[in-house]
Design an enzyme around this catalytic site. Structure first.
Site, PDB file in Angstrom:
ATOM      1  N   CYS A 181      12.024  -4.107  17.269  1.00  0.00           N
ATOM      2  CA  CYS A 181      12.383  -5.192  16.443  1.00  0.00           C
ATOM      3  C   CYS A 181      14.016  -5.314  15.955  1.00  0.00           C
ATOM      4  O   CYS A 181      14.490  -6.290  16.038  1.00  0.00           O
ATOM      5  CB  CYS A 181      11.366  -5.382  15.001  1.00  0.00           C
ATOM      6  SG  CYS A 181      11.734  -3.763  14.222  1.00  0.00           S
ATOM      7  N   HIS A 227      10.237  -3.544   9.534  1.00  0.00           N
ATOM      8  CA  HIS A 227      10.443  -4.511  10.573  1.00  0.00           C
ATOM      9  C   HIS A 227      11.297  -5.499  10.150  1.00  0.00           C
ATOM     10  O   HIS A 227      11.676  -5.707   9.086  1.00  0.00           O
ATOM     11  CB  HIS A 227       8.879  -5.053  10.423  1.00  0.00           C
ATOM     12  CG  HIS A 227       8.627  -6.294  11.626  1.00  0.00           C
ATOM     13  ND1 HIS A 227       8.859  -5.832  12.722  1.00  0.00           N
ATOM     14  CD2 HIS A 227       8.444  -7.361  11.676  1.00  0.00           C
ATOM     15  CE1 HIS A 227       8.564  -6.794  13.772  1.00  0.00           C
ATOM     16  NE2 HIS A 227       8.244  -7.792  12.963  1.00  0.00           N
ATOM     17  N   HIS A 239      10.622 -12.292  16.992  1.00  0.00           N
ATOM     18  CA  HIS A 239      10.629 -10.837  16.410  1.00  0.00           C
ATOM     19  C   HIS A 239       9.832  -9.943  17.736  1.00  0.00           C
ATOM     20  O   HIS A 239       9.156 -10.446  18.447  1.00  0.00           O
ATOM     21  CB  HIS A 239       9.652 -10.417  15.279  1.00  0.00           C
ATOM     22  CG  HIS A 239       8.304 -10.753  15.240  1.00  0.00           C
ATOM     23  ND1 HIS A 239       7.605 -10.093  14.373  1.00  0.00           N
ATOM     24  CD2 HIS A 239       7.655 -11.768  15.504  1.00  0.00           C
ATOM     25  CE1 HIS A 239       6.415 -10.626  14.694  1.00  0.00           C
ATOM     26  NE2 HIS A 239       6.417 -11.770  15.322  1.00  0.00           N
TER      27      HIS A 239
END
Length: 276
Positions: A181, A227, A239
């Site tokens: 990510c 994240h 993402h």
């Protein structure tokens, strides 16, 4: 002392290894042509390095060309970036039948040695070898923001992130072979000449500042525990996720009515950040 990364993808590890059956963790990847700073040697054949975007890890010495003079000479040369394809062969001749000297991922850099002819660009590699690359694959090497106007820069950031669609998830990765990510968003910024923090958070000394998620615009970042995603506008974001079924770079929505809505992420949305 400085060194040049001399392999297509150079894993940065948390420790030397493997030792027996004990494998280290990949924390990042340095890409071909990057200049790194050499730090201590934690074990024979291994060096801790610091990248120019201030991330550290342990690499194999065999993957580097050490030497301040060599690194300075390479850094002074003009550069082009592998940009418009996931990978790029550097060939011995300006034709598809040329022998591949090395295959480089998006984000690797080469030095042009002349103008393109009939679609082929002559280039120099970090180790002094010369070859040819299909010129349409290459793009600019930015050391400052790729656009001065905010709207244009936001578009470039989102367009760059979307180049990685279809890439599988890889912890510590940041190439089309696999990307995580923070690798995705940091590479989108890095390719556009902006160094942001490599991990999923806002860190002092880097140019991302906190904003209210309601104020996010395209190119801004959305943060969740462990994240990060890039906001695309209209409630959508891109993402890289390890969730089963996605398995890599995906586009999702913050809108509960959208078919690609992820309630689990909306409930965990902890903040947003902006370069602008």
């Amino acid at each position: 002392m400085k060194a040049i990364v001399n392999v297509p993808i150079c894993p940065l590890l948390d420790r030397p290894g493997p030792v027996g059956g004990d494998y280290p963790t990949v924390v990042d990847e340095a890409l071909y042509g990057m200049v790194v700073e050499l730090l201590e040697s934690p074990a024979p054949g291994w060096r801790r390095v610091r990248t120019y975007y201030r991330y550290e890890g342990v690499v194999r010495e065999a993957d580097l060309i050490p030497g301040d003079e060599e690194a300075a000479a390479w850094a002074a040369l003009p550069k082009l970036t592998v940009w418009h394809k996931n990978f790029c062969d550097v060939l011995t001749a300006p034709k598809v039948q040329g022998y591949p000297l090395v295959t480089l991922p998006r984000g690797a850099v080469v030095s042009p040695t002349g103008e393109a002819e009939k679609g082929w660009r002559p280039v120099r590699l970090a180790d002094g070898q010369t070859g040819f690359v299909q010129d349409g694959i290459l793009g600019p090497y930015y050391t400052a923001p790729s656009a001065g106007e905010e709207g244009a820069l936001r578009r470039r950031l989102t367009e760059t992130a979307l180049l990685y669609r279809g890439t599988p998830y890889r912890w510590g990765g940041k190439t089309p072979m696999g990307i995580d990510c923070s690798g995705l968003v940091s590479m989108a910024y890095l390719l556009n000449g902006i160094v942001i923090y490599r991990d999923a958070g806002i860190k002092e000394g880097f140019p991302i500042r906190p904003i209210d998620p309601k104020d996010a615009k395209p190119g801004d970042l959305l943060f969740f525990p462990g994240h990060v995603a890039m906001y695309l506008g209209e409630g959508r974001y891109v993402h890289s996720t390890g969730r089963a079924g996605d398995d890599g770079v995906a586009i999702n929505s913050l809108d509960p009515a959208a078919p690609d809505f992820r309630r689990d992420l909306l409930e965990k949305l902890s903040g947003a950040g902006s370069y602008f």
